[in-house]
Design a protein around this motif. Structure first.
Motif, PDB file in Angstrom:
ATOM      1  N   ASP A  31     -53.141   4.825  36.348  1.00 38.36           N
ATOM      2  CA  ASP A  31     -53.103   3.436  35.905  1.00 38.36           C
ATOM      3  C   ASP A  31     -54.546   2.944  35.871  1.00 38.36           C
ATOM      4  N   VAL A  36     -42.553  -0.132  34.039  1.00 40.17           N
ATOM      5  CA  VAL A  36     -43.457   0.995  33.789  1.00 40.17           C
ATOM      6  C   VAL A  36     -43.014   2.194  34.606  1.00 40.17           C
ATOM      7  N   GLN A  37     -42.786   1.984  35.901  1.00 42.81           N
ATOM      8  CA  GLN A  37     -42.434   3.152  36.707  1.00 42.81           C
ATOM      9  C   GLN A  37     -41.068   3.716  36.326  1.00 42.81           C
ATOM     10  N   LEU A  88     -48.967   8.770  38.265  1.00 40.64           N
ATOM     11  CA  LEU A  88     -49.219   7.970  37.064  1.00 40.64           C
ATOM     12  C   LEU A  88     -50.642   7.404  37.166  1.00 40.64           C
ATOM     13  N   ASP A 112     -52.653   7.159  31.728  1.00 46.48           N
ATOM     14  CA  ASP A 112     -51.253   6.966  31.333  1.00 46.48           C
ATOM     15  C   ASP A 112     -51.021   5.515  30.971  1.00 46.48           C
ATOM     16  N   ILE A 113     -51.583   4.616  31.780  1.00 49.11           N
ATOM     17  CA  ILE A 113     -51.405   3.183  31.556  1.00 49.11           C
ATOM     18  C   ILE A 113     -52.772   2.521  31.378  1.00 49.11           C
ATOM     19  N   PHE A 131     -54.423   4.300  40.953  1.00 49.50           N
ATOM     20  CA  PHE A 131     -55.081   3.193  40.260  1.00 49.50           C
ATOM     21  C   PHE A 131     -56.573   3.510  40.150  1.00 49.50           C
ATOM     22  N   ASN A 160     -54.462  -7.236  38.946  1.00 53.08           N
ATOM     23  CA  ASN A 160     -54.130  -5.828  39.168  1.00 53.08           C
ATOM     24  C   ASN A 160     -54.111  -5.546  40.673  1.00 53.08           C
ATOM     25  N   ARG A 181     -48.593   6.540  42.185  1.00 51.96           N
ATOM     26  CA  ARG A 181     -49.575   6.015  41.233  1.00 51.96           C
ATOM     27  C   ARG A 181     -50.996   6.162  41.740  1.00 51.96           C
ATOM     28  N   GLN A 193     -57.893   0.581  34.780  1.00 53.84           N
ATOM     29  CA  GLN A 193     -58.540  -0.646  34.301  1.00 53.84           C
ATOM     30  C   GLN A 193     -60.048  -0.441  34.371  1.00 53.84           C
ATOM     31  N   GLN A 204     -44.455  -4.144  35.582  1.00 59.30           N
ATOM     32  CA  GLN A 204     -44.965  -2.935  36.233  1.00 59.30           C
ATOM     33  C   GLN A 204     -43.813  -2.090  36.786  1.00 59.30           C
ATOM     34  N   GLU A 229     -54.669  -0.996  31.331  1.00 66.62           N
ATOM     35  CA  GLU A 229     -54.512  -2.380  31.811  1.00 66.62           C
ATOM     36  C   GLU A 229     -55.329  -3.323  30.927  1.00 66.62           C
TER      37      GLU A 229
END
Ligand SMILES: *Cc1c(COP(=O)(O)O)cnc(C)c1O
Length: 782
Positions: A516, A740-741, A514, A613-614, A555, A531, A553, A518, A737, A616
């Motif tokens: 994620d 989310v998963q 995933l 996907d995500i 990040f 985060n 994930r 920012q 969060q 922030e």
């Protein structure tokens, strides 16, 4: 065509780019140098100290309807179009959202066929280039202007104007009027460069004019040293962009930059206005509108007054009516440290006549307030433009504009009902909202061609000129094939990003994880640190209960910190150090991957966003005026995890909270804590075991082996009041969060949510924003 291109053999990427650029400029753009200005339409000028256009090649080809054919031709000649386009340097004349907004607005103004132009500065050095070395940010100069100049600009030396600073003010009396002369001012030349801004499939060409400062030849003192000093003092005005965001610094050079922009810009506007024989000075409000992007260009208010009163000999009232009918102001921040206040002595010394005018504006305004009976002293403290030896630029901007807008509903409402309450009581109809937007041409059509093509296959091309038509996608929310294809497109965009990161940094990323993301300027209120606290928590989980991590994930962070903002730089350091540890921890392998991508900018954003996907968007509620990164990712099919702040609120109104991961305390609660001082981070810490473990990592040596390295961050949270409420929101952030998963495991439902987000994102096109400015503020007819 450049001679260099005539050598034998295949052309280099940058040579093909030069060829393409000159083709567009020479062959396809109308020759405007001698053209008479079109005066039938009202002209809008968007004044901004920052523009952040990124690259122009794809945008211009797209707008001319040549992008696809050009790509085909390049491929037929065995060139990779992406590599060629990437050889264009980003014009980085801005810090972040504010500058990027200005560029999206220019794009939309042209697309909607309005005569809307930009006024800015041609900084020799744009926003610094960021490198990370030993986990620390290193700033390198950004030389965005190549050896042969900037490919898209054209210089207009013959239209240079003169800007005056300082001097001694002498008043007199002549023809029944007070006169003001400035004796012995410093005079500096401003040279305009124009960058064409093309409309989408509509033949429109508008301009972004950027000004460069030079010393004036012939007036220099003879001695070389003195000469060099004068030259330097002139040129430094447009030497570099102030690399700061959301922070005000009372530096004289910055004041000089601001006045230089407004004085040069205004002279050019008026020259162009009077090129039309039938234009009279009293026609100004019918023929032009000036929008100021935050208070940075607010000196245009006294400057226009000066020109009207001193040069055109108008009476004060007449001049004031014209000025306030032409100018409108956009507020971008409520953060106290970002509100500009210029010390009186500085303005007096640099701009003596302008200072007198500000004083007179203030004197008359205060009389008016008194006359209305609002004269208690507290209101004057809130209202007076000059207060305690400072000029409050936001106050000046409000008093001198016909309309003041915030940039998202919540922000406009706090502006009107709290920060500027006294002003909105006095001017009940002046305050309004214009929720920000982004160019769907740049951020969807150009940045994500796969998704753009797929959308057109499903609903046709109407959305390209009417982005709200993206709603037609809602027909497909339960179509498994469509959802599967959506997922395949995301996957392809993730591979594209992974390959690029691998090529540039050698880093391996698990594509199925995933993503994620920012990406934004680094600032305390944007809470990159929150985060990171969640990442540290997940790292603990990897060790203690690895089966709880059901979805691997990655990040991804991208963020520049202002060079003088030490706390922000410490956070970059922390993120990079944590990334290094986690990425080499065998227990985190295949579960957690953390990347800090250096040198975040527009071009990089165009690669990252389609792969997210995500998204922030986790600012402390009430602090992010709007955000536009949130809109870009929504439009590209990412789901948002966010607080009820800025435009996130309107986003959830459109898609409902079911398709948004909401957490955190609300703006009213934050503002109440700030008023009553009753927030206690220690209390939260004492009750949350997860938090205790995570924060201990900052000081127990488990990140770099050093127990003092991140002590300052630890203290800021536990002992210095946790200004941005990280501990308060930590629990609900971790919980959401986890949702989310869980939801990511169900790919079809996830993709359905992505589709719903994309379908509603048309509202956030800057075409919608600009139509609203046009009708409600500028009085334009489409
Ligand atoms: C969109 C954009 C921003 C603004 O991002 P926010 O998340 O709204 O702060 C900043 N920098 C760049 C390069 C952008 O493209």
């Amino acid at each position: 065509m450049s001679k260099k291109l005539l050598h034998a053999g295949p052309l280099q990427h940058d040579e093909v780019l030069v060829l393409l650029t000159s083709l567009i400029k020479d062959q396809l753009l109308p020759h405007t140098r001698d053209a008479k200005p079109d005066t039938s339409q009202k002209q809008v000028y968007y004044f901004s100290m920052e523009f952040l256009p990124g690259r122009f090649i794809e945008t211009n080809l797209l707008n001319l309807d040549l992008l696809e054919s050009c790509k085909e031709i390049l491929r037929a000649h065995h060139y990779n179009p992406d590599l060629i386009f990437q050889s264009e340097l980003d014009a980085a004349l801005g810090n972040g959202g504010l500058g990027r907004l200005a560029s999206c607005f220019l794009d939309s103004l042209a697309a909607l066929d309005f005569a809307g132009h930009g006024m800015g500065l041609r900084y020799q050095y744009g926003l610094f280039e960021q490198k990370i070395s030993n986990s620390k940010q290193v700033e390198l100069p950004d030389k965005w202007i190549g050896e042969d100049g900037y490919p898209w600009e054209e210089i207009y030396s013959e239209e240079a104007v003169t800007i005056q600073f300082g001097g001694r003010l002498v008043s007199g009396y002549k023809d029944n009027r007070l006169t003001f002369d400035v004796i012995g001012p410093e005079r500096i030349k401003a040279i305009p460069y124009q960058i064409p801004i093309l409309g989408y499939h509509n033949q429109r060409v508008n301009y972004l004019t950027v000004w460069q400062a030079e010393s004036i030849p012939g007036q220099q003192p003879v001695e070389f040293e003195a000469y060099a000093k004068v030259k330097r003092k002139a040129e430094e005005i447009t030497e570099f962009l102030y690399p700061d965001d959301s922070h005000y610094e009372g530096k004289v050079l910055r004041l000089r930059q601001q006045y230089f922009l407004v004085s040069a810009g205004l002279q050019r506007i008026l020259t162009s206005f009077f090129k039309s024989d039938d234009h009279q000075i009293f026609d100004l409000p019918d023929k032009l509108s000036i929008q100021i992007n935050d208070t940075h260009p607010a000196l245009i208010i006294p400057e226009l007054m000066r020109v009207l009163v001193d040069n055109y000999k108008l009476g004060w009232e007449e001049a004031w009516n014209l000025t306030t009918s032409v100018i409108s102001y956009t507020n971008h921040t409520l953060l106290d440290e970002a509100l500009e206040k210029w010390p009186v002595f500085l303005v007096k010394e640099q701009l003596p006549r302008i200072f007198l005018i500000i004083e007179e504006i203030n004197r008359r305004f205060c009389l008016e307030v008194e006359y209305k009976g609002l004269e208690d002293w507290e209101s004057f403290a809130d209202l007076s433009i000059i207060y305690q030896e400072n000029i409050h630029m936001a106050r000046l901007a409000v008093v001198g504009s016909h309309t003041v807008n915030g940039v998202a509903k919540l922000h406009s409402s706090i502006l009107k009902n709290q920060l500027m309450k006294s002003f909105s009581t006095h001017f009940p109809n002046r305050f309004t909202n214009k929720t920000n937007g982004i160019s769907h041409r740049q951020w969807l059509m150009n940045a994500n061609p796969l998704l753009a093509r797929f959308i057109s296959e499903l609903i046709g091309d109407q959305w390209k000129t009417d982005p709200q038509a993206l709603k037609d996608l809602l027909k497909f929310t339960n179509d498994p094939d469509v959802l599967l294809q959506l997922s395949a497109i995301k996957h392809a965009n993730k591979i594209r990003l992974v390959d690029k990161i691998k090529a540039e940094t050698g880093h391996d990323i698990f594509v199925e994880s995933l993503f994620d993301v920012q990406i934004k300027r680094l600032h305390g209120y944007k809470r990159q640190l929150l985060n990171l606290l969640h990442i540290l928590y997940l790292w603990d989980v990897c060790h203690e209960k690895p089966e709880a991590i059901k979805v691997p994930r990655t990040f991804i962070f991208g963020a520049k910190a202002a060079p003088g903002y030490l706390y922000a730089k410490r956070i970059i350091s922390l993120i990079s150090s944590v990334a290094e540890q986690i990425n080499q921890d065998p227990l985190a392998k295949g579960k957690l991957n953390v990347l800090f991508l250096p040198n975040y900018n527009v071009s990089q954003a165009e690669w990252i966003i389609p792969a997210a996907d995500i998204s922030e968007q986790i600012s402390t509620a009430s602090k992010e005026a709007s955000g536009t990164g949130n809109m870009k990712m929504m439009m590209n099919g990412a789901l948002t995890i966010g607080t009820m702040d800025g435009a996130n609120i309107e986003m959830t109104e459109l898609i409902t909270t079911e398709h948004f991961f909401e957490f955190g305390i609300r703006a009213e609660e934050v503002l109440a804590y700030e008023r009553n001082g009753q927030y206690s981070p220690r209390e939260i810490y004492n009750q949350d075991l997860r938090l205790q473990k995570v924060l201990q990592r900052l000081v127990d040596g488990s990140i770099t082996g050093d127990t003092v390295a991140f002590q300052d961050i630890y203290y800021s949270l536990l002992f210095k009041g946790d200004e941005y409420f990280l501990l308060k929101d930590f629990g609900s952030y971790v919980n959401v969060q986890n949702q989310v998963q869980n939801q990511f495991l169900d790919s079809q439902t996830w993709q359905k949510k992505c589709l719903i987000n994309i379908a509603h994102s048309g509202y956030f096109s800057s075409d919608r924003t600009i139509s609203e400015y046009a009708t409600d503020i500028w009085g334009l007819v489409p």
